[in-house]
Write a protein that holds these residues in place. Structure first.
Motif, PDB file in Angstrom:
ATOM      1  N   ALA A   1       0.832  -1.212   0.000  1.00  0.00           N
ATOM      2  CA  ALA A   1       0.000   0.000   0.000  1.00  0.00           C
ATOM      3  C   ALA A   1       0.861   1.254   0.000  1.00  0.00           C
ATOM      4  O   ALA A   1       0.509   2.261  -0.634  1.00  0.00           O
ATOM      5  N   ALA A   2       1.989   1.209   0.723  1.00  0.00           N
ATOM      6  CA  ALA A   2       2.886   2.367   0.782  1.00  0.00           C
ATOM      7  C   ALA A   2       3.455   2.704  -0.589  1.00  0.00           C
ATOM      8  O   ALA A   2       3.801   3.858  -0.858  1.00  0.00           O
ATOM      9  N   LEU A   3       3.530   1.707  -1.470  1.00  0.00           N
ATOM     10  CA  LEU A   3       4.008   1.935  -2.836  1.00  0.00           C
ATOM     11  C   LEU A   3       2.869   2.317  -3.777  1.00  0.00           C
ATOM     12  O   LEU A   3       3.096   2.598  -4.954  1.00  0.00           O
ATOM     13  N   GLY A   4       1.637   2.281  -3.240  1.00  0.00           N
ATOM     14  CA  GLY A   4       0.482   2.502  -4.088  1.00  0.00           C
ATOM     15  C   GLY A   4       0.168   1.315  -4.972  1.00  0.00           C
ATOM     16  O   GLY A   4      -0.498   1.443  -6.011  1.00  0.00           O
ATOM     17  N   ARG A   5       0.642   0.118  -4.561  1.00  0.00           N
ATOM     18  CA  ARG A   5       0.447  -1.101  -5.341  1.00  0.00           C
ATOM     19  C   ARG A   5      -0.132  -2.209  -4.460  1.00  0.00           C
ATOM     20  O   ARG A   5       0.497  -3.251  -4.262  1.00  0.00           O
ATOM     21  N   PRO A   6      -1.317  -2.023  -3.903  1.00  0.00           N
ATOM     22  CA  PRO A   6      -1.864  -3.018  -2.985  1.00  0.00           C
ATOM     23  C   PRO A   6      -2.042  -4.390  -3.609  1.00  0.00           C
ATOM     24  O   PRO A   6      -2.042  -5.406  -2.911  1.00  0.00           O
TER      25      PRO A   6
END
Length: 340
Positions: A196-201
């Motif tokens: 999620a922190a990468l915007g890639r859940p």
């Protein structure tokens, strides 16, 4: 015994003091891992992760010492020679982060750690070093996949061990872009936050699907798995030779953690169970009856021989996705791609 963080730190300090008295050839002892966090227990258990640096090659790389059912020492032994080029540790995906993230130094014979940490920590968070650590893990995952695809073992147990190791390295390849690598028990518990922190859940969800597909498991099936897993673990840990991580003192460490995770995060619980169960059955004789329940579970989740080729294809596609994300992260952070 009531286990608190203060209790664990006291044990760590006493152990370091005792070890330093026994041998004058120790250079440094430091504490890493969950004992440095505010909540070190999972399922009421934990280990105390100590790193001991020797002035020569240690006799054994890793050592387990039982303290109680709930606590044991997990001691890693390294030669000082491994640290003679501390700047290279900036790209090491495991040693570097644990040195950088302020471990608790318990013994230091000549201020050795201050020098190592200063040299390692300088520019540690520069994008080129972050990406180098991520790519090192992605490369390990790709190598595992290559071995499985082009030089497969005839023993399916070993193939599944390699597959799970590839998943772990693939997950950590993107996890280290936003923090230290994730350790075994908390791997799938923490991985969604990193994705999620990468915007890639979807990265975490896709990895979970590679592990277990879309299988839904009842409490009764889970309890059956736990019993069979325990039987396999007890057999391998009672043998004359076994992997250090399967020492008998780690039985509750794994089983109680998995049980605690099952209540709120079945996927994270299944990761712990399947990782250690597979490693256990891979180290028992091929005719052991404890293998059959594991084989049945593999069939249920799609990791059996008949479905393994398709799961490898899915892993290949997933690794491509991880590698592309690392490349994009590097471009976004101004890291110039390496040209051959």
């Amino acid at each position: 015994m009531r286990i608190t963080r203060d209790t664990l730190l006291r044990i760590a300090r006493e152990t370091a003091e005792q070890r330093a008295k026994i041998s004058r050839r120790l250079i440094c002892i430091y504490l890493v891992g969950s004992c440095l966090s505010e909540d070190p227990l999972l399922g009421g258990t934990t280990d105390i992760d100590l790193v001991i640096i020797h002035d020569s090659e240690p006799l054994e790389p890793r050592e387990m010492v039982r303290l109680s059912d709930e606590i044991h020492l997990d001691i890693s032994h390294y030669s000082e020679a491994l640290f003679r080029q501390p700047r290279q540790l900036r790209t090491h995906p495991w040693l570097g982060p644990f040195i950088y993230n302020k471990p608790l130094v318990l013994y230091d014979s000549r201020h050795w750690f201050d020098y190592i940490q200063a040299a390692t920590g300088a520019q540690f968070l520069q994008p080129e070093y972050v990406l180098a650590r991520a790519r090192a893990l992605a490369s390990l995952a790709r190598q595992e996949w290559s071995n499985l695809a082009f030089a497969p073992s005839s023993d399916h147990r070993r193939r599944v061990v390699g597959f799970l190791k590839a998943l772990e390295n693939a997950g950590n390849a993107f996890a280290v872009l936003t923090g230290p690598p994730l350790t075994e028990r908390r791997f799938l518990l923490e991985l969604p936050r990193r994705a999620a922190a990468l915007g890639r859940p979807q990265l975490s969800a896709s990895l979970s699907a590679l592990l277990a597909g879309e299988v839904e498991v009842s409490d009764d099936v889970w309890q059956s798995w736990m019993r069979h897993w325990d039987e396999a673990f007890q057999q391998v840990s009672s043998q004359e030779t076994f992997p250090t991580r399967l020492h008998s003192c780690r039985s509750a460490y794994y089983s109680r953690a998995a049980s605690a995770l099952w209540e709120g995060n079945p996927g994270a619980a299944f990761w712990v169970l399947m990782r250690i169960w597979t490693l256990s059955v891979a180290h028992v004789p091929a005719d052991s009856p404890v293998i059959l329940p594991w084989q049945e579970t593999c069939q249920m989740v799609g990791l059996d021989r008949n479905h393994f080729a398709s799961r490898l294809e899915a892993l290949d596609a997933y690794l491509d996705q991880v590698e592309e994300i690392l490349d994009a992260w590097g471009e976004n952070h101004g890291v110039i791609p390496f040209q051959e």
